[in-house]
Design a protein around this motif. Structure first.
Motif, PDB file in Angstrom:
ATOM      1  N   GLU A 669      15.629  13.360   9.865  1.00 18.20           N
ATOM      2  CA  GLU A 669      16.944  12.834   9.512  1.00 18.20           C
ATOM      3  C   GLU A 669      18.047  13.447  10.345  1.00 18.20           C
ATOM      4  O   GLU A 669      18.119  14.656  10.524  1.00 18.20           O
ATOM      5  CB  GLU A 669      17.222  13.095   8.031  1.00 18.20           C
ATOM      6  CG  GLU A 669      16.245  12.407   7.100  1.00 18.20           C
ATOM      7  CD  GLU A 669      16.575  12.679   5.647  1.00 18.20           C
ATOM      8  OE1 GLU A 669      17.774  12.712   5.311  1.00 18.20           O
ATOM      9  OE2 GLU A 669      15.644  12.886   4.867  1.00 18.20           O
ATOM     10  N   ASN A 684      22.312   3.145   9.444  1.00 15.73           N
ATOM     11  CA  ASN A 684      21.313   2.352   8.740  1.00 15.73           C
ATOM     12  C   ASN A 684      20.090   3.250   8.515  1.00 15.73           C
ATOM     13  O   ASN A 684      19.932   4.273   9.169  1.00 15.73           O
ATOM     14  CB  ASN A 684      20.944   1.083   9.522  1.00 15.73           C
ATOM     15  CG  ASN A 684      20.332   1.412  10.859  1.00 15.73           C
ATOM     16  OD1 ASN A 684      19.163   1.762  10.947  1.00 15.73           O
ATOM     17  ND2 ASN A 684      21.125   1.312  11.913  1.00 15.73           N
ATOM     18  N   LEU A 685      19.245   2.860   7.554  1.00 15.75           N
ATOM     19  CA  LEU A 685      18.213   3.774   7.076  1.00 15.75           C
ATOM     20  C   LEU A 685      17.120   4.048   8.113  1.00 15.75           C
ATOM     21  O   LEU A 685      16.580   5.148   8.165  1.00 15.75           O
ATOM     22  CB  LEU A 685      17.600   3.220   5.782  1.00 15.75           C
ATOM     23  CG  LEU A 685      18.604   3.083   4.634  1.00 15.75           C
ATOM     24  CD1 LEU A 685      17.964   2.377   3.446  1.00 15.75           C
ATOM     25  CD2 LEU A 685      19.141   4.440   4.206  1.00 15.75           C
ATOM     26  N   HIS A 686      16.799   3.053   8.937  1.00 14.03           N
ATOM     27  CA  HIS A 686      15.728   3.278   9.910  1.00 14.03           C
ATOM     28  C   HIS A 686      16.163   4.212  11.012  1.00 14.03           C
ATOM     29  O   HIS A 686      15.463   5.151  11.346  1.00 14.03           O
ATOM     30  CB  HIS A 686      15.256   1.947  10.513  1.00 14.03           C
ATOM     31  CG  HIS A 686      14.216   1.283   9.666  1.00 14.03           C
ATOM     32  ND1 HIS A 686      13.632   0.087   9.988  1.00 14.03           N
ATOM     33  CD2 HIS A 686      13.644   1.662   8.504  1.00 14.03           C
ATOM     34  CE1 HIS A 686      12.756  -0.236   9.046  1.00 14.03           C
ATOM     35  NE2 HIS A 686      12.736   0.697   8.142  1.00 14.03           N
ATOM     36  N   TYR A 688      18.546   6.256  10.934  1.00 15.62           N
ATOM     37  CA  TYR A 688      18.892   7.548  10.368  1.00 15.62           C
ATOM     38  C   TYR A 688      17.640   8.400  10.187  1.00 15.62           C
ATOM     39  O   TYR A 688      17.684   9.623  10.313  1.00 15.62           O
ATOM     40  CB  TYR A 688      19.638   7.377   9.041  1.00 15.62           C
ATOM     41  CG  TYR A 688      19.767   8.665   8.294  1.00 15.62           C
ATOM     42  CD1 TYR A 688      19.051   8.904   7.134  1.00 15.62           C
ATOM     43  CD2 TYR A 688      20.568   9.688   8.793  1.00 15.62           C
ATOM     44  CE1 TYR A 688      19.142  10.118   6.477  1.00 15.62           C
ATOM     45  CE2 TYR A 688      20.660  10.908   8.143  1.00 15.62           C
ATOM     46  CZ  TYR A 688      19.939  11.113   6.984  1.00 15.62           C
ATOM     47  OH  TYR A 688      20.017  12.308   6.341  1.00 15.62           O
TER      48      TYR A 688
ATOM     49  N   CYS B  89      20.086  -2.085   0.886  1.00 19.25           N
ATOM     50  CA  CYS B  89      20.505  -1.979   2.281  1.00 19.25           C
ATOM     51  C   CYS B  89      21.003  -3.306   2.819  1.00 19.25           C
ATOM     52  O   CYS B  89      21.767  -3.352   3.756  1.00 19.25           O
ATOM     53  CB  CYS B  89      19.365  -1.462   3.161  1.00 19.25           C
ATOM     54  SG  CYS B  89      18.073  -2.686   3.492  1.00 19.25           S
ATOM     55  N   ARG B  91      19.696  -5.401   4.650  1.00 21.62           N
ATOM     56  CA  ARG B  91      19.327  -5.761   6.018  1.00 21.62           C
ATOM     57  C   ARG B  91      17.842  -5.572   6.285  1.00 21.62           C
ATOM     58  O   ARG B  91      17.424  -5.315   7.406  1.00 21.62           O
ATOM     59  CB  ARG B  91      20.185  -4.983   7.022  1.00 21.62           C
ATOM     60  CG  ARG B  91      19.936  -3.507   7.100  1.00 21.62           C
ATOM     61  CD  ARG B  91      21.098  -2.768   7.757  1.00 21.62           C
ATOM     62  NE  ARG B  91      21.423  -3.165   9.100  1.00 21.62           N
ATOM     63  CZ  ARG B  91      20.921  -2.623  10.217  1.00 21.62           C
ATOM     64  NH1 ARG B  91      20.033  -1.668  10.136  1.00 21.62           N
ATOM     65  NH2 ARG B  91      21.307  -3.043  11.402  1.00 21.62           N
ATOM     66  N   GLU B  93      15.534  -3.313   5.397  1.00 21.35           N
ATOM     67  CA  GLU B  93      15.019  -2.014   5.853  1.00 21.35           C
ATOM     68  C   GLU B  93      14.348  -1.210   4.775  1.00 21.35           C
ATOM     69  O   GLU B  93      13.668  -0.233   5.078  1.00 21.35           O
ATOM     70  CB  GLU B  93      16.188  -1.151   6.338  1.00 21.35           C
ATOM     71  CG  GLU B  93      16.744  -1.550   7.649  1.00 21.35           C
ATOM     72  CD  GLU B  93      17.720  -0.509   8.153  1.00 21.35           C
ATOM     73  OE1 GLU B  93      17.698  -0.264   9.361  1.00 21.35           O
ATOM     74  OE2 GLU B  93      18.494   0.056   7.359  1.00 21.35           O
ATOM     75  N   LEU B 182      11.040   2.025   0.786  1.00 18.58           N
ATOM     76  CA  LEU B 182      11.570   3.389   0.860  1.00 18.58           C
ATOM     77  C   LEU B 182      11.864   3.925  -0.530  1.00 18.58           C
ATOM     78  O   LEU B 182      12.358   3.194  -1.393  1.00 18.58           O
ATOM     79  CB  LEU B 182      12.863   3.413   1.680  1.00 18.58           C
ATOM     80  CG  LEU B 182      12.751   3.084   3.157  1.00 18.58           C
ATOM     81  CD1 LEU B 182      14.129   3.128   3.811  1.00 18.58           C
ATOM     82  CD2 LEU B 182      11.809   4.043   3.857  1.00 18.58           C
TER      83      LEU B 182
END
Lengths: 762, 202
Positions: A669, A684-686, A688, B89, B91, B93, B182
């Motif tokens: 992270e 964004n989560l990916h 990040y 999210c 989007r 993800e 996730l």
């Protein structure tokens, strides 16, 4: 349990001058110490659980916030005509609105100077989210840019733009702690060693974003909030809006993650309330995922320089650390960037210690507590540093740590209410089958295996007030009433176990209600600091004791015995000297009529003369791929000295989950920020780098060292944050052990591993 | 900060998209079979022309008018009041919005509602038979696989869809199947324990 300290009498203070029983080990108890599923789990798995994100009211509008696109700028003209003209837009708030509401002493709620990218400068409410977001985009803003500073070391250089009157160093000077004489300590050493470490920004990245639903009725406000604490939200809203507390109702039955980001209120709470008031309709205001990265704040980045003096036998003579933490531009929350020294100062025995902490203002969002604030960053550095010292002394890392074991707290000079660190080392080494091979020696082709361990410390809770209620129903059931939120860790469930244990009721007969400030008086302000169990649990026990006392008084008359002659077990009231003579509780409670038995209880203070601290040790095995640089976590053993584990099943969840968050901090992270513009590029989560199921070790074994704590009547210390703070150092040490090169910059991403291996080859 | 504005209105753009839009009045919320809508009638003006679609959700037939730009997640949550499907999210993800369309797990946040026309959708609300829980749901409760619970419906639907077709999947195969969901609380170990416990019972 090992080495029992006598329970201080004050800790066992019960209702009306009575004394609570000392609880023995879990084997002797009926409900406490048992693994039972959580209350509310059924609601979560059926989709019935209503999060604030799910609240939908008639005529509800959707809010969106315009955050400054500039990290440092004066906000000039704002043209909202196009936004207002968009069909479906109902309300726009700008800095030009009167009266101007302040956020705090330093800035207005919607200020005309933005000091970090994303700072709130306008807001809209519209019929749907898409329209609200479009309206925000249609607001034209003239930004007069000012110089931007992001890097804390740049911020300390002369000539850099000043973000505070006294300069960019918070409080104008470093915070210095000294114990003994550092120069003398270094002089007394046989060898010295120094190293510098960096830790990066970590985002909470809660699955449910920040947000709330605000609805007015007359002069009363109801707020459904995604929060760790309904009472703090209510009290801060009352303060900021200058309203009586009893005119604000905050509701939160389920919160989709907090990890420290959802305590109290942020500007969006007030903005939502104002949008609702101005539009005359309820407003739902939740962050988009991109905005969430800024709105949640984050764990700050740190630079930790460490220097130590050590004797040849491994004894520490001196420990020095210079810590730099990146704060935001404001005073508010700056302190969270200056906390990466507690373990350096206190974890290991050392007579001469000095830490200098530089908290530096920059044009980035302010930090905020993130699971184990300060100490998670600190241990990433300190635990690797301890291994470096151990290696130089020619000692096993575990032996080196035992050599520098502190029997009492060195800052306050107090004995501990319990210290199971030695037990953690021993039980962990056993469960892990700890053997420390030479670094780089376990190699098969391009795969390197290694093991590492680290100690952990988390500051225990100071004395704090808490109260709870236990209501006895006529049919022999009971209800715990607790003014808390539900953040998913199972606090509400362990309250039923505690109450059941004290009452002598089966745990199935005890329910719990919480989550609404109107119905659930204050039990805790907010669930942070790993303290809901040790702070509120004892209050629940006392409330149950009070209810029991009243119940036995009622029973005494019909059983022709004094209350002191009676006890309750498995839902039956029985005569102590003739247990066969027993009646089910409901035979007595049904005679209550309409006057319920309501037990209330308060938490007694922590006992004088003890320091409460939480300890543990993590052991990790990794496999590093020398070709790709990726790190595979193979297994982990996490031993946690948190006193009594009220519910081992939920404790295991905390430990496994916390470890994964610490692993994310250590390996994947990272906030990527453009330092010139002060804008985060990976919102964004990916990108990040949030850990997926494929990133976790095959096993994370949670071990209870079973050392009894005496600081409260349930013998519990906190367990929420320790699993996160213990992971990074152990992982860093395992990577060193695998590849024989030490990487001191977190997250330890593949590029760093490859560069290290490349450097080693040359 | 200046940006070059692209001067195309929404309507012009939509005309280029072959959406088969139904001309005429916006269909109101009482034109479908099933639960009354809890909300959204699209604002007049800049909204798209709605299109009539029919689909089955958890066994019940629904007929509604939706703008082509609406996501399935948004329509399920707002028009049908099925808020078990979460949007974390928006989007594609994180998987919190996972539902099954004709038995296949999809991210509802990146699926247009109109694409679900004529199909069978399963959400977490449809899994239990009254109060008789699906084995996956029971396993999640018993293994403490839900911490904050926000990711839980998504995981449960992914697992349900996977286990329906892979009764003999190995632990590694189950893990791979869950890689698109996730969990920030880090409940992965208990989630895997629950998955394997459920698999044993199916």
């Amino acid at each position: 349990m090992a080495d029992e300290i006598k329970m201080p009498e004050s800790v066992l203070a019960g209702p009306e001058g009575t004394r609570l029983k000392t609880w023995g080990p879990p084997e002797e108890l009926a409900a406490v110490g048992k693994s039972i599923p959580k209350k509310g789990a059924l609601e979560k798995v059926t989709g019935r659980a209503q999060y604030s994100f799910d609240v939908h009211l008639p005529r509800m509008l959707y809010g969106a916030i315009l955050g400054s696109s500039q990290a440092h700028a004066r906000i000039g003209d704002m043209d909202i005509r196009a936004a207002m003209a968009l069909p479906g837009v109902k309300t726009v708030l700008t800095p030009a609105d009167e009266p101007r509401l302040r956020w705090d002493a330093e800035r207005f709620l919607l200020d005309t100077t933005a000091r970090f990218a994303g700072q709130e400068i306008a807001a809209v409410a519209a019929e749907d989210e898409t329209t609200a977001e479009e309206a925000v985009r249609l607001i034209k803003v003239r930004y007069d840019r000012l110089p931007v500073v992001i890097d804390p070391e740049d911020a300390l250089k002369p000539g850099t733009v000043l973000l505070q009157p006294q300069g960019n160093l918070w409080k104008g000077q470093p915070e210095i702690y000294q114990r003994g004489n550092i120069e003398a300590g270094l002089a007394a050493a046989d060898f010295t060693h120094e190293a510098s470490y960096t830790t990066s920004v970590q985002h909470h990245a809660t699955m449910e974003p920040h947000g709330c639903v605000a609805a007015w009725s007359g002069d009363e406000l109801t707020l459904w909030d995604s929060t760790q604490g309904i009472h703090w939200v209510r009290d801060f809203m009352a303060l900021r809006l200058r309203m009586p507390i009893n005119k604000i109702r905050v509701i939160s039955q389920y919160t989709g993650g907090g990890y420290g980001s959802k305590n109290g209120i942020k500007p969006f709470h007030i903005i939502a309330a104002l949008l609702a008031r101005k539009s005359g309709r309820p407003v739902k205001l939740f962050m988009s995922r991109a905005d969430e990265f800024v709105a949640s704040h984050h764990r700050p980045q740190t630079i930790q320089y460490l220097k130590a003096g050590v004797k040849n036998d491994g004894t520490l003579t001196a420990l020095y650390s210079r810590i730099v933490g990146q704060a935001g531009p404001y005073q508010e929350n700056a302190m969270w960037a200056g906390r990466a020294g507690d373990a350096t100062r206190r974890l290991y025995h050392c007579p001469h210690v000095k830490t200098e902490t530089y908290t530096v203002h920059t044009n980035s969002q302010s930090p905020i507590p993130c699971r184990g604030p300060g100490t998670a960053e600190n241990l990433c550095a300190l635990e690797q540093f301890m291994d470096e010292l151990a290696e130089k002394a020619g000692m096993d890392p575990l032996a080196f740590r035992m050599k520098n074991y502190s029997q009492a707290d060195q800052q306050k000079g107090l004995p501990y209410s319990s210290k199971g660190l030695a037990a953690s080392y021993q039980k962990g080494a056993e469960a892990f089958r700890w053997e420390h091979p030479k670094p780089g020696s376990l190699r098969q082709g391009e795969k390197f295996r290694g093991v590492g361990m680290g100690s952990l410390l988390w500051a225990g809770n100071e004395t704090e007030q808490s109260q709870a209620m236990v209501v006895l129903q006529a049919d022999g059931t009971a209800q715990v009433v607790a003014g808390i939120s539900n953040i998913g860790v199972g606090a509400e469930t362990i309250f039923t176990q505690i109450a059941a244990e004290e009452l002598g009721y089966p745990v199935e007969a005890v329910g719990v209600s919480y989550g609404d400030t109107h119905s659930h008086p204050y039990t805790i302000n907010s669930s942070y600091g790993s303290r809901t169990t040790p702070i509120s649990g004892p209050a629940v026990r006392n409330a149950a004791a009070d209810a029991k006392r009243k119940l036995l008084a009622l029973a005494a008359s019909s059983l022709e015995a004094g209350p002191a002659d009676l006890d309750i077990k498995e839902g039956k009231i029985f005569l102590r000297n003739n247990p066969a003579k027993a009646v089910p509780v409901r035979e007595v409670t049904k005679r209550m009529g309409r006057e319920l038995i309501i037990g209330t209880g308060r938490r007694p203070a922590n006992p004088e003369g003890f320091k409460v601290d939480i300890f543990g040790a993590h052991f990790v095995e990794v496999e590093v791929d020398g070709g790709t640089g990726s790190v595979k976590l193979l297994r982990a053993v996490c031993v946690h000295d948190s006193g009594r584990w009220i519910n081992p099943l939920t404790a295991e969840s905390q430990i496994q989950g916390g470890f994964i968050q610490g692993a994310g901090m250590a390996l994947t992270e990272e906030r990527v920020m453009d330092k010139r513009l002060g804008i985060q590029l990976n919102r964004n989560l990916h990108e990040y780098g949030l850990p997926t199921v494929l990133d976790v070790p095959e096993s994370v074994v949670a071990v209870d060292p079973r050392v009894r704590d005496v600081s409260n009547n349930i013998n519990a210390k906190g367990l929420a944050e320790p699993p996160t703070v213990g992971a990074g150092g152990a992982i860093g040490n395992a990577i060193y052990n695998a590849i024989g090169v030490r990487i001191r910059d977190y997250p330890i991403t593949p590029d760093k591993i490859l560069a290290a291996l490349e450097g080693q080859r040359r | 900060m200046s940006e070059k504005k692209i001067r195309v209105t929404r309507r012009q753009f939509l005309k280029g998209v072959s959406a088969g839009a139904v001309a005429g009045a916006v269909l109101s919320s009482d034109s479908f079979i099933g639960r009354p809508s809890q909300g959204q009638v699209p604002p007049v003006g800049e909204g798209q022309e709605t299109r009539a679609i029919t689909f089955r959700v958890n066994g019940s037939l629904y007929r509604l008018g939706v703008e082509p730009r609406r996501t399935l997640a948004d329509v399920l949550r707002k028009e049908l009041g099925l808020t078990g499907t979460k949007v974390a999210c928006n989007r594609g993800e994180c998987g919190a919005c996972t539902v099954l369309i004709n038995g296949v797990a999809v991210y509802a946040c990146t699926t247009l509602a109109v694409r679900a026309a004529g199909k069978e959708i399963e959400t977490v609300e449809g899994l239990a038979q009254g109060e008789k829980l699906h084995p996956v749901q029971e396993a999640f409760i018993n293994q403490d696989a839900a911490q904050c619970g926000f990711c839980t419906p998504g995981f449960i639907m992914t697992l349900k869809g996977f286990l329906d077709k892979n009764r003999t999947a190995t632990r590694e195969e189950v893990k791979a199947a869950l890689a698109g969901n996730l969990c920030r609380c880090g409940a992965y170990h208990h989630i895997l324990d629950a998955a394997l416990a459920a698999r044993a019972r199916l």
